[in-house]
Design an enzyme around this catalytic site. Structure first.
Site, mmCIF file in Angstrom:
data_model
loop_
_atom_site.group_PDB
_atom_site.id
_atom_site.type_symbol
_atom_site.label_atom_id
_atom_site.label_comp_id
_atom_site.label_asym_id
_atom_site.label_seq_id
_atom_site.Cartn_x
_atom_site.Cartn_y
_atom_site.Cartn_z
ATOM 1 C CE LYS A 18 -2.608 0.358 3.646
ATOM 2 N NZ LYS A 18 -2.596 1.543 4.482
ATOM 3 N NE ARG A 92 -6.015 0.957 11.224
ATOM 4 C CZ ARG A 92 -5.029 1.721 10.881
ATOM 5 N NH1 ARG A 92 -5.219 2.810 10.240
ATOM 6 N NH2 ARG A 92 -3.792 1.407 11.170
ATOM 7 N NE ARG A 126 10.165 -8.306 6.915
ATOM 8 C CZ ARG A 126 9.119 -7.490 6.784
ATOM 9 N NH1 ARG A 126 9.026 -6.708 5.744
ATOM 10 N NH2 ARG A 126 8.189 -7.464 7.708
ATOM 11 N NE ARG A 159 10.592 -7.446 13.187
ATOM 12 C CZ ARG A 159 9.982 -6.380 12.685
ATOM 13 N NH1 ARG A 159 10.674 -5.479 12.043
ATOM 14 N NH2 ARG A 159 8.694 -6.213 12.799
ATOM 15 N NE ARG A 170 1.410 -7.640 10.926
ATOM 16 C CZ ARG A 170 2.653 -8.102 10.978
ATOM 17 N NH1 ARG A 170 3.195 -8.407 12.129
ATOM 18 N NH2 ARG A 170 3.367 -8.255 9.885
HETATM 19 P P1 AMP Z 1 -0.733 3.101 11.272
HETATM 20 O O1 AMP Z 1 0.545 3.846 11.074
HETATM 21 O O2 AMP Z 1 -1.752 3.366 10.191
HETATM 22 O O3 AMP Z 1 -0.535 1.634 11.509
HETATM 23 O O4 AMP Z 1 -1.369 3.682 12.616
HETATM 24 C C1 AMP Z 1 -0.732 3.551 13.862
HETATM 25 C C2 AMP Z 1 -1.771 3.430 14.954
HETATM 26 O O5 AMP Z 1 -2.595 4.598 14.983
HETATM 27 C C3 AMP Z 1 -2.747 2.283 14.774
HETATM 28 O O6 AMP Z 1 -2.247 1.083 15.292
HETATM 29 C C4 AMP Z 1 -3.949 2.771 15.568
HETATM 30 O O7 AMP Z 1 -3.779 2.597 16.956
HETATM 31 C C5 AMP Z 1 -3.944 4.260 15.277
HETATM 32 N N1 AMP Z 1 -4.791 4.580 14.097
HETATM 33 C C6 AMP Z 1 -4.390 4.940 12.853
HETATM 34 N N2 AMP Z 1 -5.434 5.159 12.059
HETATM 35 C C7 AMP Z 1 -6.537 4.916 12.795
HETATM 36 C C8 AMP Z 1 -7.935 4.937 12.542
HETATM 37 N N3 AMP Z 1 -8.426 5.260 11.317
HETATM 38 N N4 AMP Z 1 -8.772 4.620 13.559
HETATM 39 C C9 AMP Z 1 -8.323 4.315 14.777
HETATM 40 N N5 AMP Z 1 -7.018 4.246 15.094
HETATM 41 C C10 AMP Z 1 -6.127 4.559 14.115
#
Ligand code: AMP
Length: 223
Positions: A18, A92, A126, A159, A170
């Site tokens: 992505k 999300r 990896r 890891r 995941r």
């Molecule tokens: P990411 O870098 O997109 O993995 O975001 C890091 C963390 O931010 C995620 O693990 C969530 O805890 C929080 N986060 C990011 N986007 C959202 C979202 N749309 N809704 C809720 N939590 C979010």
């Protein structure tokens, strides 16, 4: 259909490429990339009240509550009213998607449908040299002697995050959470799915499709 601005969302499981596809889209189609993770990290760095609240959830591996997320992202999008944008990481959940549709409806939702087996296979290749952080990949960047670091000869480790069972868990969590969001956008008639295993396979399809919606600024060849 030529539009002055194109409001787009990109979705795809972790390991689907992505990030790579997003970079190419914003470059070739002159769009603003807005990642919810980046927005949250910037709020945390500045220690704003939203940042402090968000941190308490993120540190526990939880999603930030919908109302906080919606307010934050809608405010960010207000600054991009005149621009085409590509949203990444938001929405999300279905309540987030509904709130976004009410505030700044999206024209398109691109879903990168990379088979889970492909992602698992790629990630489990990896290997890490713990002391230096050097990363190898059995397929793309193999060490000279399988299982050992090129420079020190130390054994390589995998890891926990990259172990097949962890990766599978995941991906399953992602799917459970995201499927209703995809269904929501399908019902709105804006969902477009791109199936493939590699970014260089998916990218030409995405480019071709987006070019029917917005005039590209560049045509970049990759791979
Ligand atoms: P990411 O870098 O997109 O993995 O975001 C890091 C963390 O931010 C995620 O693990 C969530 O805890 C929080 N986060 C990011 N986007 C959202 C979202 N749309 N809704 C809720 N939590 C979010």
């Amino acid at each position: 259909m030529l539009k002055r601005v194109l409001r787009t969302i990109i979705m795809g499981p972790p390991g689907s490429g992505k990030g790579t596809i997003s970079e190419r889209i914003v470059k070739d189609f002159d769009m603003k990339h807005l990642s919810s993770g980046d927005v949250l990290r910037s709020q945390m760095l500045k220690a704003t009240s939203v940042g402090i609240e968000a941190k308490s959830f993120i540190d526990k591996g939880l999603l930030v509550p919908d109302d906080v997320m919606v307010k934050l992202m809608v405010t960010e999008l207000e600054d991009l009213k005149e621009d085409s944008w590509l949203l990444d990481g938001f929405p999300r959940t279905v309540p987030q998607a509904e709130a976004l549709q009410n505030n700044a409806p999206s024209d398109l939702v691109l879903n990168l449908a990379v088979p889970f087996e492909v992602i698992i296979e790629r990630i489990q290749g990896r290997w890490l040299h713990a002391a230096s952080g050097r990363i190898y990949h059995t397929e793309f960047n193999p060490p000279k002697k399988p299982g050992f670091d090129d420079e020190t000869g130390d054994p390589l480790i995998q890891r926990d995050d990259d172990k097949p069972a962890t990766v599978r868990a995941r991906l399953e969590t992602y799917q459970k959470l995201t499927q209703p969001v995809l269904d929501f956008y399908r019902s709105q008639g804006v969902l477009e799915e791109f199936v493939g295993s590699y970014s260089n396979e998916i990218w030409p399809k995405v480019h071709k499709y987006l070019a029917t919606k917005k005039e590209p600024m560049h045509f970049t060849q990759y791979g």
